[in-house]
Design an enzyme around this catalytic site. Sequence first.
Site, short mmCIF file in Angstrom:
data_model
loop_
_atom_site.label_atom_id
_atom_site.label_comp_id
_atom_site.label_asym_id
_atom_site.label_seq_id
_atom_site.Cartn_x
_atom_site.Cartn_y
_atom_site.Cartn_z
N ARG A 275 44.86 -79.64 30.39
CA ARG A 275 45.79 -78.59 29.99
C ARG A 275 47.15 -78.85 30.62
O ARG A 275 47.37 -78.56 31.78
CB ARG A 275 45.24 -77.22 30.44
CG ARG A 275 45.89 -76.02 29.79
CD ARG A 275 45.20 -74.73 30.21
NE ARG A 275 43.80 -74.72 29.79
CZ ARG A 275 43.39 -74.34 28.58
NH1 ARG A 275 44.26 -73.93 27.70
NH2 ARG A 275 42.11 -74.36 28.27
N SER A 350 41.37 -79.83 16.44
CA SER A 350 41.14 -78.58 15.76
C SER A 350 41.66 -78.74 14.35
O SER A 350 42.83 -79.04 14.15
CB SER A 350 41.90 -77.47 16.50
OG SER A 350 41.45 -76.21 16.10
N ARG A 389 43.88 -85.90 25.84
CA ARG A 389 42.44 -85.64 25.99
C ARG A 389 41.60 -86.84 25.57
O ARG A 389 40.48 -87.01 26.05
CB ARG A 389 42.05 -84.39 25.19
CG ARG A 389 42.62 -83.12 25.84
CD ARG A 389 42.09 -81.85 25.23
NE ARG A 389 42.68 -80.68 25.89
CZ ARG A 389 42.38 -79.43 25.61
NH1 ARG A 389 41.48 -79.15 24.66
NH2 ARG A 389 42.95 -78.43 26.25
#
Length: 426
Positions: A275, A350, A389
């Site tokens: 994050r 996503s 990530r």
Amino acid sequence: MLDIKYIRDNLDQVEAALATRGSEISLEGFRELDKRRRSLLTESENLKALKNSVSEEISRVKDKSTVKDKIAEMKDVSVRIKTLDDELKVVEEEFAAILMTLPNLPHPTAPIGRSEADNMVVRKWGTLPEMNFEPKSHWDIGESLGILDFERAAKITGARFCLYKGAGARLERALINFMLELHTNEHGYVEVLPPFMVNRASMTGTGQLPKFEEDLFRLADPDFLLIPTAEVPVTNIHRDEILKKSDLPICYAAYTPCFRREAGSYGKDTRGLIRQHQFNKVELVRFVHPEKSQAELENLTGHAEKVLQLLELPYRVLNLCTGDIGFSSCKTFDLEVWLPGQGQYREISSCSSFADFQARRASIRYREEEKSKPEFVHTLNGSGLAVGRTVVAILENYQQADGSVVIPSVLRPYMGGLERIEKVPA
RNA sequence: GGAGGGGUGUCCGAGAGGUCGAAGGUGACAGACUCGAAAUCUGUUGUGGGGCAACUCACCCAGGGUUCGAAUCCCUGCCCCUCCGCCA
């Protein structure tokens, strides 16, 4: 944005559908303002029609002194129109404020649920790596290899930033190139490199504004905002345009950095790359025919999955429940990659269908027939993938007992043939 | 940053206070002519809102203002072009 007419005609169903997202939203205010708005509009328009026709009469008269009383009367009408329009403006602003904060209606195939616990696992891919040693977290691996430096990044800027060095910087760049090449060469996307800061209209078009300003970084002088995802500039490429049906689907792949305030996530994922306030992402965006959006979402998700498959990273696919999908989305598949250092799956992509929600906000349309009325396209997008990530996943899945990290074979051409990252003696 | 010039319909381009949603051309579509095509001729051809409909309202970059009436006048902003300065 939802279709005003649809809400008006299906108030209860819309309320019920929105309720599945978790927060009760009353449409009473909508109903009231809509009524008020329409009655003001009719009144004002009738007066305008009167004004137009009398003004035309006046224009035909040579000697204006004979129509003095009409001119005086119209002056009065103009004042009344202005009063009505001022009132209308206030009502419309309030109305728009409600409309712009209503989230999209979930798709019927999105599972109903309240939180991420209710998300549905659709499929899993790959086998989890077996390690005969205690897997380390990516920040330990990265720091001991000298390729990630969080301390100095904090000095340079602050928390939630990272300085990549040597093979780490190169790995990040290799991944960007690898992903872009895959999507442009194999999946038919056109590469675009958009601005990384955008205006308010663009942020509103995709749904970040007006509701989520606190998640964005803002520039002080020109009122620009740093993009939280390439979805914003790329979807807005075609804002206020009428596309040719034969051009659909339009597919763009874009690398951009993404900037997020991460307000409200204090204490979450404070260590490592998971994050960050700034991270890189390769984003896929598709503008499609409304009838195709469901199938296109499967396509798009497959394109993102392909990246993980080629990198041989185990992952699973989730169909997000109604309580967990984003504001603008009607259906979302999340890709979660396995992270041995954390012993859990974490989101790495996503992929969402927005149906006509963004297209209506941003006015992106096409014509079904040459002469027919423009209709809204459907927009989709998905990460293909979040690069930071992906680095996390590679470091943790490809770590070796001796602390080195093997480079996935598809990436080696992008790394000058490097097969393994090893500690460089200081 | 300084000095000028612009933003009109698919595009080009007129317009300059009333009869302009906008001349003319171009593109597109339909029809006529043709065996067919080209050429020619005729017609149609922007978007959004309200209304069951007839119809009506709005839009000439955006937002304000003047006026009975604005694409046309005034103010502010945005964008584009040219020259100077600065800069990667």
